[in-house]
Motif scaffolding. Structure first.
Motif, PDB file in Angstrom:
ATOM      1  N   THR A 171       0.829  -1.208   0.000  1.00 50.04           N
ATOM      2  CA  THR A 171       0.000   0.000   0.000  1.00 50.04           C
ATOM      3  C   THR A 171       0.862   1.257   0.000  1.00 50.04           C
ATOM      4  O   THR A 171       0.593   2.216  -0.739  1.00 50.04           O
ATOM      5  CB  THR A 171      -0.944  -0.008   1.211  1.00 50.04           C
ATOM      6  N   ASN A 172       1.908   1.260   0.807  1.00 53.71           N
ATOM      7  CA  ASN A 172       2.807   2.411   0.838  1.00 53.71           C
ATOM      8  C   ASN A 172       3.537   2.578  -0.491  1.00 53.71           C
ATOM      9  O   ASN A 172       3.768   3.699  -0.955  1.00 53.71           O
ATOM     10  CB  ASN A 172       3.812   2.266   1.980  1.00 53.71           C
ATOM     11  N   GLY A 173       3.903   1.450  -1.105  1.00 56.07           N
ATOM     12  CA  GLY A 173       4.599   1.503  -2.383  1.00 56.07           C
ATOM     13  C   GLY A 173       3.736   2.055  -3.508  1.00 56.07           C
ATOM     14  O   GLY A 173       4.168   2.922  -4.275  1.00 56.07           O
ATOM     15  N   ILE A 174       2.509   1.557  -3.607  1.00 52.79           N
ATOM     16  CA  ILE A 174       1.653   2.031  -4.700  1.00 52.79           C
ATOM     17  C   ILE A 174       1.221   3.479  -4.485  1.00 52.79           C
ATOM     18  O   ILE A 174       0.977   4.208  -5.458  1.00 52.79           O
ATOM     19  CB  ILE A 174       0.430   1.122  -4.906  1.00 52.79           C
ATOM     20  N   ARG A 175       1.153   3.905  -3.217  1.00 57.60           N
ATOM     21  CA  ARG A 175       0.814   5.307  -2.949  1.00 57.60           C
ATOM     22  C   ARG A 175       1.836   6.228  -3.609  1.00 57.60           C
ATOM     23  O   ARG A 175       1.490   7.228  -4.254  1.00 57.60           O
ATOM     24  CB  ARG A 175       0.726   5.571  -1.453  1.00 57.60           C
ATOM     25  N   ALA A 176       3.106   5.870  -3.447  1.00 52.18           N
ATOM     26  CA  ALA A 176       4.168   6.676  -4.059  1.00 52.18           C
ATOM     27  C   ALA A 176       4.137   6.573  -5.580  1.00 52.18           C
ATOM     28  O   ALA A 176       4.283   7.578  -6.289  1.00 52.18           O
ATOM     29  CB  ALA A 176       5.530   6.226  -3.525  1.00 52.18           C
ATOM     30  N   GLU A 177       3.897   5.372  -6.093  1.00 51.59           N
ATOM     31  CA  GLU A 177       3.944   5.166  -7.539  1.00 51.59           C
ATOM     32  C   GLU A 177       2.741   5.776  -8.264  1.00 51.59           C
ATOM     33  O   GLU A 177       2.852   6.150  -9.437  1.00 51.59           O
ATOM     34  CB  GLU A 177       4.039   3.676  -7.844  1.00 51.59           C
ATOM     35  N   LEU A 178       1.607   5.858  -7.595  1.00 54.57           N
ATOM     36  CA  LEU A 178       0.392   6.372  -8.241  1.00 54.57           C
ATOM     37  C   LEU A 178       0.169   7.860  -8.003  1.00 54.57           C
ATOM     38  O   LEU A 178      -0.787   8.438  -8.537  1.00 54.57           O
ATOM     39  CB  LEU A 178      -0.832   5.595  -7.754  1.00 54.57           C
ATOM     40  N   ALA A 179       1.032   8.480  -7.217  1.00 50.65           N
ATOM     41  CA  ALA A 179       0.850   9.909  -6.928  1.00 50.65           C
ATOM     42  C   ALA A 179       0.865  10.747  -8.197  1.00 50.65           C
ATOM     43  O   ALA A 179       0.101  11.712  -8.331  1.00 50.65           O
ATOM     44  CB  ALA A 179       1.934  10.384  -5.959  1.00 50.65           C
ATOM     45  N   ALA A 180       1.707  10.387  -9.153  1.00 50.86           N
ATOM     46  CA  ALA A 180       1.847  11.182 -10.376  1.00 50.86           C
ATOM     47  C   ALA A 180       0.568  11.206 -11.204  1.00 50.86           C
ATOM     48  O   ALA A 180       0.313  12.173 -11.930  1.00 50.86           O
ATOM     49  CB  ALA A 180       3.005  10.652 -11.214  1.00 50.86           C
ATOM     50  N   GLN A 181      -0.259  10.163 -11.103  1.00 47.05           N
ATOM     51  CA  GLN A 181      -1.512  10.156 -11.860  1.00 47.05           C
ATOM     52  C   GLN A 181      -2.684  10.670 -11.034  1.00 47.05           C
ATOM     53  O   GLN A 181      -3.835  10.628 -11.473  1.00 47.05           O
ATOM     54  CB  GLN A 181      -1.811   8.770 -12.423  1.00 47.05           C
ATOM     55  N   GLY A 182      -2.395  11.137  -9.828  1.00 50.28           N
ATOM     56  CA  GLY A 182      -3.430  11.745  -9.000  1.00 50.28           C
ATOM     57  C   GLY A 182      -4.333  10.763  -8.295  1.00 50.28           C
ATOM     58  O   GLY A 182      -5.452  11.118  -7.908  1.00 50.28           O
ATOM     59  N   THR A 183      -3.868   9.526  -8.100  1.00 47.27           N
ATOM     60  CA  THR A 183      -4.676   8.516  -7.419  1.00 47.27           C
ATOM     61  C   THR A 183      -4.379   8.540  -5.922  1.00 47.27           C
ATOM     62  O   THR A 183      -3.242   8.336  -5.507  1.00 47.27           O
ATOM     63  CB  THR A 183      -4.405   7.110  -7.972  1.00 47.27           C
ATOM     64  N   GLN A 184      -5.406   8.782  -5.137  1.00 52.10           N
ATOM     65  CA  GLN A 184      -5.293   8.745  -3.672  1.00 52.10           C
ATOM     66  C   GLN A 184      -5.264   7.295  -3.211  1.00 52.10           C
ATOM     67  O   GLN A 184      -6.061   6.477  -3.668  1.00 52.10           O
ATOM     68  CB  GLN A 184      -6.493   9.465  -3.059  1.00 52.10           C
ATOM     69  N   VAL A 185      -4.374   6.957  -2.301  1.00 51.08           N
ATOM     70  CA  VAL A 185      -4.300   5.603  -1.746  1.00 51.08           C
ATOM     71  C   VAL A 185      -4.439   5.685  -0.230  1.00 51.08           C
ATOM     72  O   VAL A 185      -3.622   6.311   0.443  1.00 51.08           O
ATOM     73  CB  VAL A 185      -2.988   4.905  -2.128  1.00 51.08           C
TER      74      VAL A 185
END
Length: 242
Positions: free
Chosen positions: A152-166
Motif C-alpha cells: 500500500t505504501n509503495g503504490i501510494r508513491a507510484e500512483l501519486a503522479a496520476q493523481g490517485t489517492q491511496v
C-alpha cells in the motif's frame, strides 16, 4: 474525494466488511460494482454484481474490462485463515499471502489505468492491525497483512503522479464471520463491545477516504501502530475488553 456520484468497485461484497462497504457507498450516492467469487451470494439491492476471484488473473482482467468507469477501488477480499507460519498447513499459508498480497497487487495493476483514465480516483486497501504486531495462532495472516501494508505504501508513491489517492484502513477485531470462527476455534470469549461493528468501521473508513487521509485507524490500529516504537509484540487476544 467526494463519493457522491463516484463509481466504486468492492471486492468480497457478499458478507462482512465488504457488504457493509457496498451498502454505505450506495447510501452516499455512489454507483457500486459488488464483486465476489460466488456472485449469487451478493444480496444488496441496487448494485451491479460481477464475479471476481482476485487470485485469478483472467478474472481480474475481466472485471477491469467490465467496470471501465470505476474511480474508487475498495480492496477488501482476502483470506484470513493462514494459521501458524511454522506448524500450519503450507497451502493455507500460501493462500493467505496469495489473496492479501498478490491478489491486491493484481487488482491495483489492472485498475490503475482505469483510474487514470477516469481522473485519478482513489484506492482503499483493507489491512489489519495485525500487520504491525503478530497474532499467535495466525501468524501467517499477520505476515501477509504486513506485506500488504508495504504494498500500500509503495503504490501510494507510484500512483501519486496520476493523481490517485491511496488510503489504508487498519482495523482490529471486527464482528465478521471469519473473526467469529477464529474465536470459536481458539476458545476465545470476546466480550460485548470488543468487536467493531462492520457498518461503523466502514463509515469511519469512507469518512477518512473523503477527507483524503492516508491511513484510517480504529482504536486497535492506534494501539498497534504505537507499539512499533518499541520491541516487537504479539497482539494479546486474551486481554481484549469491551
Amino acid at each position: 474525494m467526494n463519493l457522491h456520484g463516484s463509481t466504486a468497485l468492492v471486492t468480497g461484497s457478499n458478507r462482512g466488511i465488504g457488504r457493509a462497504f457496498t451498502t454505505e457507498l450506495l447510501r452516499r450516492g455512489a454507483k457500486v460494482y459488488a464483486t465476489a467469487r460466488r456472485p449469487e451470494l451478493v444480496d444488496v439491492p441496487g448494485v451491479e454484481v460481477l464475479r471476481l476471484d482476485i487470485t485469478d488473473q483472467a478474472s481480474v482482467e475481466a472485471a477491469a474490462a467490465a467496470a471501465g468507469d470505476v474511480d474508487v477501488l475498495i480492496n477488501n477480499a482476502a483470506s484470513t485463515a493462514g494459521g501458524d507460519l511454522l506448524g500450519g498447513d503450507l497451502r493455507a499459508v500460501r493462500e493467505v499471502v496469495d489473496s492479501n498480497f498478490w491478489g491486491t497487487l493484481a487488482m491495483v495493476r489492472a485498475f490503475a489505468p482505469v483510474l487514470a483514465r477516469n481522473g485519478g480516483g482513489a484506492i482503499l486497501n483493507v489491512l489489519s492491525a495485525a500487520a504491525w504486531t503478530t497474532v499467535e495462532g495466525n501468524s501467517a495472516y499477520a505476515a501477509a497483512k504486513s506485506a500488504q501494508w508495504g504494498l500500500t505504501n509503495g503504490i501510494r508513491a507510484e500512483l501519486a503522479a496520476q493523481g490517485t489517492q491511496v488510503t489504508a484502513l487498519v482495523p482490529g477485531l471486527t464482528a465478521t464471520e471469519s473473526m467469529e470462527a477464529f474465536a470459536r476455534e481458539h476458545g476465545l470469549d470476546l466480550p460485548e463491545g470488543a468487536l467493531n461493528d462492520p457498518a461503523d468501521l466502514v463509515r469511519l473508513a469512507l469518512d477518512g477516504l473523503e477527507a483524503g487521509e492516508v491511513e484510517v485507524l480504529d482504536r486497535y490500529g492506534v494501539q498497534a501502530k504505537a507499539l512499533l516504537a518499541g520491541p516487537p509484540r504479539s497482539f494479546d487476544l486474551s486481554g481484549i475488553s469491551g
